[in-house]
Design a protein around this motif. Structure first.
Motif, PDB file in Angstrom:
ATOM      1  N   ARG A  30       0.810  -1.214   0.000  1.00 14.03           N
ATOM      2  CA  ARG A  30       0.000   0.000   0.000  1.00 14.03           C
ATOM      3  C   ARG A  30       0.845   1.266   0.000  1.00 14.03           C
ATOM      4  N   TYR A  31       2.149   1.118  -0.028  1.00 13.27           N
ATOM      5  CA  TYR A  31       3.029   2.259   0.147  1.00 13.27           C
ATOM      6  C   TYR A  31       3.856   2.573  -1.088  1.00 13.27           C
ATOM      7  N   VAL A  32       4.004   3.857  -1.339  1.00 16.11           N
ATOM      8  CA  VAL A  32       5.026   4.345  -2.262  1.00 16.11           C
ATOM      9  C   VAL A  32       6.364   4.255  -1.532  1.00 16.11           C
ATOM     10  N   VAL A  33       7.391   3.821  -2.226  1.00 19.54           N
ATOM     11  CA  VAL A  33       8.720   3.710  -1.616  1.00 19.54           C
ATOM     12  C   VAL A  33       9.709   4.564  -2.392  1.00 19.54           C
ATOM     13  N   GLY A  34      10.477   5.319  -1.656  1.00 21.30           N
ATOM     14  CA  GLY A  34      11.492   6.159  -2.272  1.00 21.30           C
ATOM     15  C   GLY A  34      12.874   5.857  -1.732  1.00 21.30           C
ATOM     16  N   TRP A  35      13.865   6.197  -2.537  1.00 22.37           N
ATOM     17  CA  TRP A  35      15.263   6.142  -2.102  1.00 22.37           C
ATOM     18  C   TRP A  35      15.792   7.578  -2.081  1.00 22.37           C
ATOM     19  N   PHE A  36      16.487   7.902  -1.024  1.00 29.54           N
ATOM     20  CA  PHE A  36      17.117   9.196  -0.862  1.00 29.54           C
ATOM     21  C   PHE A  36      18.583   8.969  -0.478  1.00 29.54           C
ATOM     22  N   ARG A  37      19.379  10.001  -0.607  1.00 26.82           N
ATOM     23  CA  ARG A  37      20.773   9.881  -0.178  1.00 26.82           C
ATOM     24  C   ARG A  37      21.219  11.191   0.466  1.00 26.82           C
ATOM     25  N   GLN A  38      22.184  11.049   1.356  1.00 22.79           N
ATOM     26  CA  GLN A  38      22.713  12.217   2.046  1.00 22.79           C
ATOM     27  C   GLN A  38      24.214  12.092   2.163  1.00 22.79           C
ATOM     28  N   ALA A  39      24.901  13.003   1.511  1.00 17.18           N
ATOM     29  CA  ALA A  39      26.354  13.061   1.582  1.00 17.18           C
ATOM     30  C   ALA A  39      26.765  13.923   2.771  1.00 17.18           C
ATOM     31  N   PRO A  40      27.970  13.741   3.268  1.00 11.85           N
ATOM     32  CA  PRO A  40      28.425  14.542   4.416  1.00 11.85           C
ATOM     33  C   PRO A  40      28.316  16.029   4.143  1.00 11.85           C
ATOM     34  N   GLY A  41      27.678  16.738   5.064  1.00 13.02           N
ATOM     35  CA  GLY A  41      27.560  18.178   4.938  1.00 13.02           C
ATOM     36  C   GLY A  41      26.518  18.651   3.958  1.00 13.02           C
ATOM     37  N   LYS A  42      25.759  17.738   3.396  1.00 19.82           N
ATOM     38  CA  LYS A  42      24.743  18.113   2.411  1.00 19.82           C
ATOM     39  C   LYS A  42      23.368  17.678   2.873  1.00 19.82           C
ATOM     40  N   GLU A  43      22.362  18.261   2.247  1.00 19.59           N
ATOM     41  CA  GLU A  43      21.006  17.886   2.574  1.00 19.59           C
ATOM     42  C   GLU A  43      20.644  16.551   1.925  1.00 19.59           C
ATOM     43  N   ARG A  44      19.652  15.919   2.519  1.00 21.94           N
ATOM     44  CA  ARG A  44      19.165  14.676   1.943  1.00 21.94           C
ATOM     45  C   ARG A  44      18.477  14.981   0.616  1.00 21.94           C
ATOM     46  N   GLU A  45      18.763  14.173  -0.391  1.00 25.95           N
ATOM     47  CA  GLU A  45      18.205  14.423  -1.708  1.00 25.95           C
ATOM     48  C   GLU A  45      17.526  13.172  -2.266  1.00 25.95           C
ATOM     49  N   PHE A  46      16.551  13.433  -3.102  1.00 22.39           N
ATOM     50  CA  PHE A  46      15.778  12.379  -3.745  1.00 22.39           C
ATOM     51  C   PHE A  46      16.619  11.657  -4.788  1.00 22.39           C
ATOM     52  N   VAL A  47      16.439  10.340  -4.858  1.00 24.51           N
ATOM     53  CA  VAL A  47      17.119   9.537  -5.874  1.00 24.51           C
ATOM     54  C   VAL A  47      16.091   8.897  -6.809  1.00 24.51           C
ATOM     55  N   ALA A  48      15.152   8.150  -6.247  1.00 27.30           N
ATOM     56  CA  ALA A  48      14.174   7.440  -7.062  1.00 27.30           C
ATOM     57  C   ALA A  48      12.993   7.049  -6.194  1.00 27.30           C
ATOM     58  N   ALA A  49      11.858   6.779  -6.836  1.00 25.75           N
ATOM     59  CA  ALA A  49      10.679   6.320  -6.113  1.00 25.75           C
ATOM     60  C   ALA A  49       9.857   5.418  -7.023  1.00 25.75           C
ATOM     61  N   ILE A  50       9.035   4.598  -6.387  1.00 21.52           N
ATOM     62  CA  ILE A  50       8.222   3.654  -7.137  1.00 21.52           C
ATOM     63  C   ILE A  50       6.832   3.594  -6.522  1.00 21.52           C
ATOM     64  N   SER A  51       5.820   3.486  -7.362  1.00 22.71           N
ATOM     65  CA  SER A  51       4.445   3.431  -6.883  1.00 22.71           C
ATOM     66  C   SER A  51       4.168   2.101  -6.214  1.00 22.71           C
ATOM     67  N   TRP A  52       2.999   2.005  -5.569  1.00 17.57           N
ATOM     68  CA  TRP A  52       2.677   0.801  -4.817  1.00 17.57           C
ATOM     69  C   TRP A  52       2.639  -0.435  -5.714  1.00 17.57           C
ATOM     70  N   SER A  53       2.231  -0.256  -6.960  1.00 17.89           N
ATOM     71  CA  SER A  53       2.127  -1.400  -7.873  1.00 17.89           C
ATOM     72  C   SER A  53       3.419  -1.673  -8.626  1.00 17.89           C
ATOM     73  N   GLY A  54       4.306  -0.698  -8.616  1.00 18.58           N
ATOM     74  CA  GLY A  54       5.518  -0.813  -9.423  1.00 18.58           C
ATOM     75  C   GLY A  54       5.333  -0.297 -10.832  1.00 18.58           C
ATOM     76  N   GLY A  55       4.131   0.139 -11.142  1.00 19.12           N
ATOM     77  CA  GLY A  55       3.856   0.578 -12.506  1.00 19.12           C
ATOM     78  C   GLY A  55       4.351   1.967 -12.832  1.00 19.12           C
ATOM     79  N   SER A  56       4.610   2.768 -11.809  1.00 18.19           N
ATOM     80  CA  SER A  56       5.117   4.119 -12.021  1.00 18.19           C
ATOM     81  C   SER A  56       6.427   4.300 -11.261  1.00 18.19           C
ATOM     82  N   LYS A  57       7.357   4.963 -11.904  1.00 20.06           N
ATOM     83  CA  LYS A  57       8.669   5.186 -11.295  1.00 20.06           C
ATOM     84  C   LYS A  57       9.113   6.609 -11.580  1.00 20.06           C
ATOM     85  N   GLY A  58       9.884   7.151 -10.676  1.00 19.48           N
ATOM     86  CA  GLY A  58      10.426   8.484 -10.880  1.00 19.48           C
ATOM     87  C   GLY A  58      11.881   8.520 -10.456  1.00 19.48           C
TER      88      GLY A  58
END
Length: 127
Positions: A30-58
Motif C-alpha cells: 500500500r506504500y510508495v517507496v522512495g530512495w534518498f541519499r545524504q552526503a556529508p555536509g549536504k542535505e538529503r536528496e531524492f534519488v528514485a521512487a516507485i508506486s505501490w504497484s511498481g507501474g510508475s517510477k520516478g
C-alpha cells in the motif's frame, strides 16, 4: 512499517551496487517507496521512487538512465540497482515509505510526507 536498507559498500567509480529495502509490519504493497541519499555536509536528496504497484517510477535527473528502482511486493522488497557510479554519489542511502497517493515526481521527491524511514546504508565510490 519497519524498513531495513542494505547492500551498501565500497565500489570503484564506474562500478555497480544493488541496494535492497526490506519492509515488515503493515501491508507493504500500500506504500510508495522512495530512495534518498545524504552526503556529508549536504542535505538529503531524492534519488528514485516507485508506486505501490511498481507501474510508475520516478528518478532524479542525475541518476536517470543509470539507476533502476524495482519492487517485489510478495517479498516486501524494493531494490535500487545503481550502475556507472560516480565518486560524488558517495552517501548514506535511505529508503522511505509513504501512503500511496496519486504518483507524480513532484509528489514523491520531497522528504516530507514520508512516514517511515530505514536506517540507511553507506555507499562509498572511490575514484
Amino acid at each position: 512499517v519497519q524498513l531495513q536498507a542494505s547492500g551498501g559498500g565500497l565500489v570503484q567509480a564506474g562500478g555497480s551496487l544493488r541496494l535492497s529495502c526490506v519492509a515488515s509490519g503493515r501491508t507493504f504493497s500500500r506504500y510508495v517507496v522512495g530512495w534518498f541519499r545524504q552526503a556529508p555536509g549536504k542535505e538529503r536528496e531524492f534519488v528514485a521512487a516507485i508506486s505501490w504497484s511498481g507501474g510508475s517510477k520516478g528518478y532524479a535527473d542525475s541518476v536517470r538512465g543509470r539507476f533502476t528502482i524495482s519492487r517485489d511486493n510478495a517479498k516486501n522488497t524494493v531494490a535500487l540497482q545503481m550502475n556507472s557510479l560516480k565518486p560524488e554519489e558517495t552517501a548514506v542511502y535511505y529508503c522511505a515509505a509513504k501512503s500511496a497517493t496519486p504518483f507524480s515526481l513532484d509528489a514523491v521527491r520531497g522528504t516530507t510526507g514520508y512516514d517511515y524511514w530505514g536506517q540507511g546504508t553507506l555507499v562509498t565510490v572511490s575514484s
